[in-house]
Design a protein around this motif. Structure first.
Motif, mmCIF file in Angstrom:
data_model
loop_
_atom_site.group_PDB
_atom_site.id
_atom_site.type_symbol
_atom_site.label_atom_id
_atom_site.label_comp_id
_atom_site.label_asym_id
_atom_site.label_seq_id
_atom_site.Cartn_x
_atom_site.Cartn_y
_atom_site.Cartn_z
ATOM 1 N N TYR A 94 0.856 -1.191 0.000
ATOM 2 C CA TYR A 94 0.000 0.000 0.000
ATOM 3 C C TYR A 94 0.893 1.243 0.000
ATOM 4 O O TYR A 94 1.746 1.402 0.876
ATOM 5 N N LEU A 97 1.206 3.454 3.324
ATOM 6 C CA LEU A 97 1.533 2.846 4.615
ATOM 7 C C LEU A 97 3.037 2.659 4.762
ATOM 8 O O LEU A 97 3.729 2.258 3.817
ATOM 9 N N GLU A 101 3.645 0.082 9.604
ATOM 10 C CA GLU A 101 2.201 -0.049 9.435
ATOM 11 C C GLU A 101 1.848 -1.298 8.625
ATOM 12 O O GLU A 101 0.847 -1.973 8.920
ATOM 13 N N HIS A 102 2.659 -1.645 7.648
ATOM 14 C CA HIS A 102 2.442 -2.890 6.904
ATOM 15 C C HIS A 102 2.591 -4.109 7.822
ATOM 16 O O HIS A 102 1.785 -5.034 7.765
#
Length: 216
Positions: A94, A97, A101-102
């Motif tokens: 993404y 991100l 965050e991933h």
């Protein structure tokens, strides 16, 4: 390699054949990976190591033969991916991100707690703790390899299928990775890797399966 009962088998490939046009990459290959074992697929480029891993993870349909993973057809549902983690095919990240965050997302999606310390442990192990706020697209090829491994390790699994996990890693990270994989095996996991680095796969404790080009 064989075992006494099917319940002791993590992966079983029978008569596995893959052709691309007139070229046969895998020709009636049989492979059995006992649960809890570590196998290293070796051989020169083009002998079908990655192709075999793709078939085992359900990312590629073979031209002939069958593959069974924990008694089921690979790649057919959520239950399969709750048991199998792989680096065979890099995921799409993404764009908005960060690395951390991933990893949080992967951990939560697989029923884990992102605050339990595992992500921090794996990030430190692979030397990416300082990249937590970076975006995946800004990473170098070596950093991206370590990030992919981290995303694979922070989720639960019974079988790891890794395609040249040692590539683009320095000596210290390779040692740390090998130690992590030995711990995974000691905890009951099963490991199947393709590798060109004999020192690495031997340090993991894997048994070699040498692939060669089909005759003819």
């Amino acid at each position: 390699m064989s075992v006494d009962t099917e319940t002791d088998t993590a992966v079983k490939a029978t008569g596995l054949t893959v052709t691309y046009g007139s070229t046969t990459v895998l020709d009636s290959l049989d492979l059995r990976v006992p649960a809890g074992a570590a196998l290293a697929l070796t051989g020169e480029n083009g002998v079908g190591k990655s192709t075999l891993l793709r078939c085992i993870t359900g990312l590629q349909e073979p031209s002939g033969g069958t593959v069974v993973v924990f008694g089921e057809t690979p790649g057919r549902g959520v239950a399969f991916w709750r048991q199998v983690a792989t680096t065979v095919e890099s995921p799409s990240w993404y764009h908005g991100l960060t690395v951390r965050e991933h990893l949080d997302l992967v951990r939560v999606a697989n029923g884990g707690d992102p605050g339990d310390g595992l992500i921090d442990e794996i990030s430190a192990l692979l030397g990416i703790a300082g990249l937590a706020d970076s975006l995946p697209l800004t990473l170098s090829s070596g950093q991206r390899q370590r990030f992919l491994l981290a995303a694979t390790f922070v989720r639960p699994s019974r079988l790891l299928v890794l395609d040249e996990p040692e590539q683009r890693l320095d000596t210290a990270v390779k040692r740390a990775l090998a130690a992590h994989l030995r711990g995974y095996l000691a905890a009951g996991g099963t490991l199947l890797i393709a590798s060109h680095d004999e020192q690495f796969w031997r340090s993991v404790g894997a048994t070699e399966v040498l692939l060669s080009r089909p005759e003819g």
